[in-house]
Scaffold this active site. Sequence first.
Site, PDB file in Angstrom:
ATOM      1  N   HIS A   1     -16.954   7.754  -8.052  1.00  0.00           N
ATOM      2  CA  HIS A   1     -17.199   6.385  -8.518  1.00  0.00           C
ATOM      3  C   HIS A   1     -16.699   6.267  -9.953  1.00  0.00           C
ATOM      4  O   HIS A   1     -17.474   6.406 -10.890  1.00  0.00           O
ATOM      5  CB  HIS A   1     -18.701   6.063  -8.473  1.00  0.00           C
ATOM      6  CG  HIS A   1     -19.318   6.196  -7.113  1.00  0.00           C
ATOM      7  ND1 HIS A   1     -20.667   6.402  -6.919  1.00  0.00           N
ATOM      8  CD2 HIS A   1     -18.761   6.139  -5.876  1.00  0.00           C
ATOM      9  CE1 HIS A   1     -20.913   6.475  -5.607  1.00  0.00           C
ATOM     10  NE2 HIS A   1     -19.782   6.321  -4.963  1.00  0.00           N
TER      11      HIS A   1
ATOM     12  N   ALA B   1     -22.530   3.249   1.540  1.00  0.00           N
ATOM     13  CA  ALA B   1     -23.786   2.815   0.914  1.00  0.00           C
ATOM     14  C   ALA B   1     -23.482   1.636  -0.019  1.00  0.00           C
ATOM     15  O   ALA B   1     -22.574   1.717  -0.846  1.00  0.00           O
ATOM     16  CB  ALA B   1     -24.411   3.956   0.130  1.00  0.00           C
TER      17      ALA B   1
ATOM     18  N   GLU C   1       0.845  -1.191   0.000  1.00  0.00           N
ATOM     19  CA  GLU C   1       0.000   0.000   0.000  1.00  0.00           C
ATOM     20  C   GLU C   1       0.884   1.246   0.000  1.00  0.00           C
ATOM     21  O   GLU C   1       1.746   1.390   0.871  1.00  0.00           O
ATOM     22  CB  GLU C   1      -0.915  -0.017   1.244  1.00  0.00           C
ATOM     23  CG  GLU C   1      -1.623   1.280   1.546  1.00  0.00           C
ATOM     24  CD  GLU C   1      -2.438   1.835   0.365  1.00  0.00           C
ATOM     25  OE1 GLU C   1      -3.302   1.111  -0.157  1.00  0.00           O
ATOM     26  OE2 GLU C   1      -2.177   2.998  -0.035  1.00  0.00           O
TER      27      GLU C   1
ATOM     28  N   ASN D   1     -13.250  -0.572  -8.944  1.00  0.00           N
ATOM     29  CA  ASN D   1     -14.384  -0.109  -9.745  1.00  0.00           C
ATOM     30  C   ASN D   1     -14.063  -0.085 -11.243  1.00  0.00           C
ATOM     31  O   ASN D   1     -14.964  -0.155 -12.078  1.00  0.00           O
ATOM     32  CB  ASN D   1     -14.820   1.283  -9.288  1.00  0.00           C
ATOM     33  CG  ASN D   1     -15.214   1.297  -7.816  1.00  0.00           C
ATOM     34  OD1 ASN D   1     -15.649   0.285  -7.282  1.00  0.00           O
ATOM     35  ND2 ASN D   1     -15.049   2.439  -7.162  1.00  0.00           N
TER      36      ASN D   1
ATOM     37  N   SER E   1      -7.567   8.593  -2.744  1.00  0.00           N
ATOM     38  CA  SER E   1      -7.069   8.551  -1.367  1.00  0.00           C
ATOM     39  C   SER E   1      -5.861   7.637  -1.341  1.00  0.00           C
ATOM     40  O   SER E   1      -5.870   6.599  -2.001  1.00  0.00           O
ATOM     41  CB  SER E   1      -8.112   7.962  -0.410  1.00  0.00           C
ATOM     42  OG  SER E   1      -9.288   8.721  -0.418  1.00  0.00           O
TER      43      SER E   1
HETATM   44  P1  FAD Z   1      -9.413   2.303  -3.009  1.00  0.00           P
HETATM   45  O1  FAD Z   1     -10.238   2.203  -1.790  1.00  0.00           O
HETATM   46  O2  FAD Z   1      -9.313   3.620  -3.669  1.00  0.00           O
HETATM   47  O3  FAD Z   1      -7.956   1.782  -2.643  1.00  0.00           O
HETATM   48  C1  FAD Z   1      -6.908   1.773  -3.586  1.00  0.00           C
HETATM   49  C2  FAD Z   1      -5.591   1.834  -2.831  1.00  0.00           C
HETATM   50  O4  FAD Z   1      -4.524   1.560  -3.735  1.00  0.00           O
HETATM   51  C3  FAD Z   1      -5.302   3.215  -2.228  1.00  0.00           C
HETATM   52  O5  FAD Z   1      -5.122   3.098  -0.839  1.00  0.00           O
HETATM   53  C4  FAD Z   1      -4.017   3.634  -2.923  1.00  0.00           C
HETATM   54  O6  FAD Z   1      -3.140   4.347  -2.071  1.00  0.00           O
HETATM   55  C5  FAD Z   1      -3.400   2.317  -3.337  1.00  0.00           C
HETATM   56  N1  FAD Z   1      -2.460   2.455  -4.461  1.00  0.00           N
HETATM   57  C6  FAD Z   1      -2.648   3.152  -5.617  1.00  0.00           C
HETATM   58  N2  FAD Z   1      -1.573   3.015  -6.413  1.00  0.00           N
HETATM   59  C7  FAD Z   1      -0.684   2.231  -5.734  1.00  0.00           C
HETATM   60  C8  FAD Z   1       0.601   1.728  -6.047  1.00  0.00           C
HETATM   61  N3  FAD Z   1       1.188   1.985  -7.233  1.00  0.00           N
HETATM   62  N4  FAD Z   1       1.254   0.983  -5.118  1.00  0.00           N
HETATM   63  C9  FAD Z   1       0.654   0.689  -3.920  1.00  0.00           C
HETATM   64  N5  FAD Z   1      -0.575   1.138  -3.596  1.00  0.00           N
HETATM   65  C10 FAD Z   1      -1.239   1.879  -4.500  1.00  0.00           C
HETATM   66  N6  FAD Z   1     -18.553   3.857  -2.613  1.00  0.00           N
HETATM   67  C11 FAD Z   1     -19.717   3.202  -2.390  1.00  0.00           C
HETATM   68  O7  FAD Z   1     -19.939   2.129  -2.960  1.00  0.00           O
HETATM   69  N7  FAD Z   1     -20.647   3.694  -1.532  1.00  0.00           N
HETATM   70  C12 FAD Z   1     -20.485   4.898  -0.906  1.00  0.00           C
HETATM   71  O8  FAD Z   1     -21.351   5.313  -0.129  1.00  0.00           O
HETATM   72  C13 FAD Z   1     -19.282   5.621  -1.146  1.00  0.00           C
HETATM   73  N8  FAD Z   1     -19.079   6.820  -0.568  1.00  0.00           N
HETATM   74  C14 FAD Z   1     -17.872   7.433  -0.699  1.00  0.00           C
HETATM   75  C15 FAD Z   1     -17.648   8.628  -0.005  1.00  0.00           C
HETATM   76  C16 FAD Z   1     -16.377   9.207  -0.028  1.00  0.00           C
HETATM   77  C17 FAD Z   1     -16.141  10.479   0.735  1.00  0.00           C
HETATM   78  C18 FAD Z   1     -15.329   8.587  -0.754  1.00  0.00           C
HETATM   79  C19 FAD Z   1     -13.937   9.163  -0.741  1.00  0.00           C
HETATM   80  C20 FAD Z   1     -15.563   7.431  -1.497  1.00  0.00           C
HETATM   81  C21 FAD Z   1     -16.834   6.851  -1.491  1.00  0.00           C
HETATM   82  N9  FAD Z   1     -17.111   5.675  -2.187  1.00  0.00           N
HETATM   83  C22 FAD Z   1     -18.309   5.034  -2.002  1.00  0.00           C
HETATM   84  C23 FAD Z   1     -16.124   5.040  -3.081  1.00  0.00           C
HETATM   85  C24 FAD Z   1     -15.431   3.869  -2.375  1.00  0.00           C
HETATM   86  O9  FAD Z   1     -14.717   4.322  -1.284  1.00  0.00           O
HETATM   87  C25 FAD Z   1     -14.573   3.157  -3.395  1.00  0.00           C
HETATM   88  O10 FAD Z   1     -15.441   2.624  -4.390  1.00  0.00           O
HETATM   89  C26 FAD Z   1     -13.768   2.008  -2.803  1.00  0.00           C
HETATM   90  O11 FAD Z   1     -12.937   2.439  -1.765  1.00  0.00           O
HETATM   91  C27 FAD Z   1     -12.934   1.355  -3.908  1.00  0.00           C
HETATM   92  O12 FAD Z   1     -12.144   0.356  -3.352  1.00  0.00           O
HETATM   93  P2  FAD Z   1     -10.757  -0.066  -4.029  1.00  0.00           P
HETATM   94  O13 FAD Z   1     -10.135  -1.066  -3.127  1.00  0.00           O
HETATM   95  O14 FAD Z   1     -10.995  -0.468  -5.425  1.00  0.00           O
HETATM   96  O15 FAD Z   1      -9.903   1.277  -4.124  1.00  0.00           O
END
Ligand code: FAD
Length: 474
Positions: free
Chosen positions: A410, A101, A32, A444, A88
């Site tokens: 999203h 949600a 991470e 996503n 983030s």
């Molecule tokens: P992320 O949670 O974005 O995690 C990806 C991670 O990869 C990050 O920590 C990043 O640092 C890491 N990364 C990136 N590049 C590298 C690299 N090269 N090497 C190592 N690490 C790396 N979704 C919903 O479905 N419902 C909701 O109600 C909702 N509300 C939201 C409200 C807010 C304020 C926010 C910010 C987001 C919201 N979302 C919501 C979106 C939801 O948070 C994301 O869809 C979800 O977190 C995606 O998960 P993920 O694991 O794919 O990616």
Amino acid sequence: MDVAIVGSGPCGAAYARILSETRPDLRLATFEAGPLLADPPGGHVKNIADPAARERAQRRSEGPGGSRRGRPGTFLLGGEGLPAAAMSTNVGGMGAHWTAACPRPGDSERIGFLPDLDDLLDEAERLLGVSAHAFDDAPFAAEVRKRLAAAFDPGRSEDRRVRPMPLAVRCDPDGALTWSGADVVFGEATRRNERHTLFPEALVTRVLVEDGRACGVLVRDLRDGGEHEVRAARVVVAADALRTPQLLWASGVRPAALGRYLNDQPQVVFAVRLRDVGPLEIDPRGRSRIVRQSGVSWVPFTDAEPFHGQVMQLDASPVPLAPDDVPAPGSIVGLGWFCAKDVRAEDRVEFDDTARDGYGMPAMRIQYRLTVRDEAALDAARAAVRRAASALGEPLDDEPITLPPGASLHYQGTVRMGRADDGTSVCDPSSRVWGVEGLHVAGNGVIPTATACNPTLTSVALAVAGARRIAEEI
Ligand code: FAD
């Protein structure tokens, strides 16, 4: 190493969890880029009781120095196409900051070529700790839903009627709310797994590919700048919908669809004062962003009304609207309507082979445009929001506000799955990248359909399928 996972948001965590549960013999590592904020790792920042500590955790998630702040816990990519696009960088990813949600996709939002989608969504609900009952006793919730149902339910199938929003939250008997982050997805199974290691502040700069096969990752330790080559039999890139294609690009994995079909959910918001609701015994101020008074209600997407509506109590309530007009606590609700984008190959995130971003990775540039169909969908969404508002009470503003593109947070489609390797997808239905053995993508970006509902439940479901595949194959 058997499996190297890049990114510790809900989707990377889902791979770690399923593999820990089904194949405890495998050696797993999650890398991470961002810092560790909480114990257990990946916890939601809303669960941090001390406001100063919470704000510190949000600030630490907001990327490299000089990045522009988006919503708390996020930083903006910048650029014209999607001015509100944000990310983030922290253990737990956006899942440490999200609203939690977790609606299910319906009608054309669903991925038609996945026959086991419902089973996968069930499993994703288990991993995320989703409940539709956290706010069952909210005094205004039933009334809010009754009014919305009268306006929207006629003609809808049972599963697409107005209902409580499923939320990834736990409500304890004393009323305390604990929001699910990646910590809940990792679960005890991962935390107890001695063969899984989480490396914070470890940026993966490259997936190593030899003879058409992923064989590890190159990792930069952001604390001391050290570079490490980690060999792995499988690599899972779960680095969000913008940085997953970025890392593939940086690794020389550049299928035609990479970064294309980018879509976010055009969004319209409005605020309403509920008509004729009585005073409450409990003053919700200072308790939580979402309070128990009105809960969160859901107007599901349908093909006939292709929007996803969520109605929730507003943070700002009960701020006086005028000096002598203080609304009853919980009586102001926010309406958010999300549209499904007209998905096009031209909408894309592009990468630069020379310019670098704040992490030294290929700089991103967005090409993105709302089409005539998108503008029509937004018009219809504004009309639907006005209809919802007048069913509920009195709007606080004259017109709904249309948020700038990217505001939904999203982002989808950039590493989309497809049934065949025909140039319009990056991975197969098990999230395996076409043409590169041993490489999976997650998040996503994998979702191929135009969804309007919040996507995390769906992407975690797709991650479950991918992880099961690795568990079978390896
Ligand atoms: P992320 O949670 O974005 O995690 C990806 C991670 O990869 C990050 O920590 C990043 O640092 C890491 N990364 C990136 N590049 C590298 C690299 N090269 N090497 C190592 N690490 C790396 N979704 C919903 O479905 N419902 C909701 O109600 C909702 N509300 C939201 C409200 C807010 C304020 C926010 C910010 C987001 C919201 N979302 C919501 C979106 C939801 O948070 C994301 O869809 C979800 O977190 C995606 O998960 P993920 O694991 O794919 O990616």
